[in-house]
Design a protein around this motif. Structure first.
Motif, PDB file in Angstrom:
ATOM      1  N   ASP A 242      10.220  -9.491  -9.594  1.00  0.00           N
ATOM      2  CA  ASP A 242      11.357  -8.879  -8.911  1.00  0.00           C
ATOM      3  C   ASP A 242      10.979  -8.374  -7.522  1.00  0.00           C
ATOM      4  N   GLU A 243       9.668  -8.186  -7.309  1.00  0.00           N
ATOM      5  CA  GLU A 243       9.233  -7.501  -6.103  1.00  0.00           C
ATOM      6  C   GLU A 243       7.879  -8.037  -5.645  1.00  0.00           C
ATOM      7  N   LEU A 244       7.729  -8.151  -4.318  1.00  0.00           N
ATOM      8  CA  LEU A 244       6.440  -8.480  -3.712  1.00  0.00           C
ATOM      9  C   LEU A 244       5.876  -7.224  -3.080  1.00  0.00           C
ATOM     10  N   LYS A 245       4.603  -6.960  -3.319  1.00  0.00           N
ATOM     11  CA  LYS A 245       3.921  -5.862  -2.649  1.00  0.00           C
ATOM     12  C   LYS A 245       2.935  -6.476  -1.672  1.00  0.00           C
ATOM     13  N   LEU A 246       3.223  -6.348  -0.383  1.00  0.00           N
ATOM     14  CA  LEU A 246       2.381  -6.933   0.647  1.00  0.00           C
ATOM     15  C   LEU A 246       1.065  -6.167   0.733  1.00  0.00           C
ATOM     16  N   ASP A 247      -0.032  -6.892   0.692  1.00  0.00           N
ATOM     17  CA  ASP A 247      -1.341  -6.268   0.705  1.00  0.00           C
ATOM     18  C   ASP A 247      -1.570  -5.487   1.998  1.00  0.00           C
ATOM     19  N   LYS A 248      -2.271  -4.374   1.849  1.00  0.00           N
ATOM     20  CA  LYS A 248      -2.493  -3.493   2.989  1.00  0.00           C
ATOM     21  C   LYS A 248      -3.315  -4.132   4.098  1.00  0.00           C
ATOM     22  N   CYS A 249      -4.048  -5.213   3.805  1.00  0.00           N
ATOM     23  CA  CYS A 249      -4.840  -5.846   4.863  1.00  0.00           C
ATOM     24  C   CYS A 249      -3.947  -6.382   5.982  1.00  0.00           C
ATOM     25  N   PHE A 250      -2.668  -6.643   5.698  1.00  0.00           N
ATOM     26  CA  PHE A 250      -1.722  -7.097   6.720  1.00  0.00           C
ATOM     27  C   PHE A 250      -0.978  -5.931   7.368  1.00  0.00           C
ATOM     28  N   ILE A 251      -1.023  -4.770   6.738  1.00  0.00           N
ATOM     29  CA  ILE A 251      -0.208  -3.632   7.167  1.00  0.00           C
ATOM     30  C   ILE A 251      -1.004  -2.621   7.997  1.00  0.00           C
TER      31      ILE A 251
END
Length: 114
Positions: free
Chosen positions: A31-40
């Motif tokens: 239901d949801e994607l959690k974008l990895d912090k390495c991109f954030i």
């Protein structure tokens, strides 16, 4: 599938690294994607990260997922994520991890500020 049938929402954590390939997006009942912090973490400094994050948010939405950005540590990053229409953000800029009773107080304060 059984978990979804009883109403459990499923997130794919650390999207964009490791075993989270594009092919899995159409196979997994998420239901949801959690974008990895390495991109954030350096989003407000890196145009490449901005391209990756924007395209991931767009893809996630097109596939019917909500999108969470992990590792938000600056107001600039949060502003970019809002502009990119990211659904949710988590990170130290918003708050350190809290115990349940502290969370209730934080929510009351946060609701009045934002």
């Amino acid at each position: 599938e059984n978990l979804k049938a009883i109403g459990v929402k499923i997130s794919l954590d650390d999207y964009g690294v490791g075993q989270t390939s594009l092919g899995r997006l159409k196979m997994l009942p998420i239901d949801e994607l959690k974008l990895d912090k390495c991109f954030i973490l350096k989003l407000d400094e890196s145009q490449k990260d901005q391209f990756i994050v924007q395209s991931s948010i767009t893809l996630g939405h097109q596939l019917g997922f909500s999108v969470v950005a992990e590792g938000v540590e600056t107001v600039g990053t949060l502003a970019l994520l809002k502009q990119m229409q990211c659904d949710h953000a988590q990170g130290y800029y918003l708050s350190r991890p809290l115990k349940a009773d502290q969370l209730e107080l934080w929510l009351e304060e946060y609701d009045g500020v934002h």
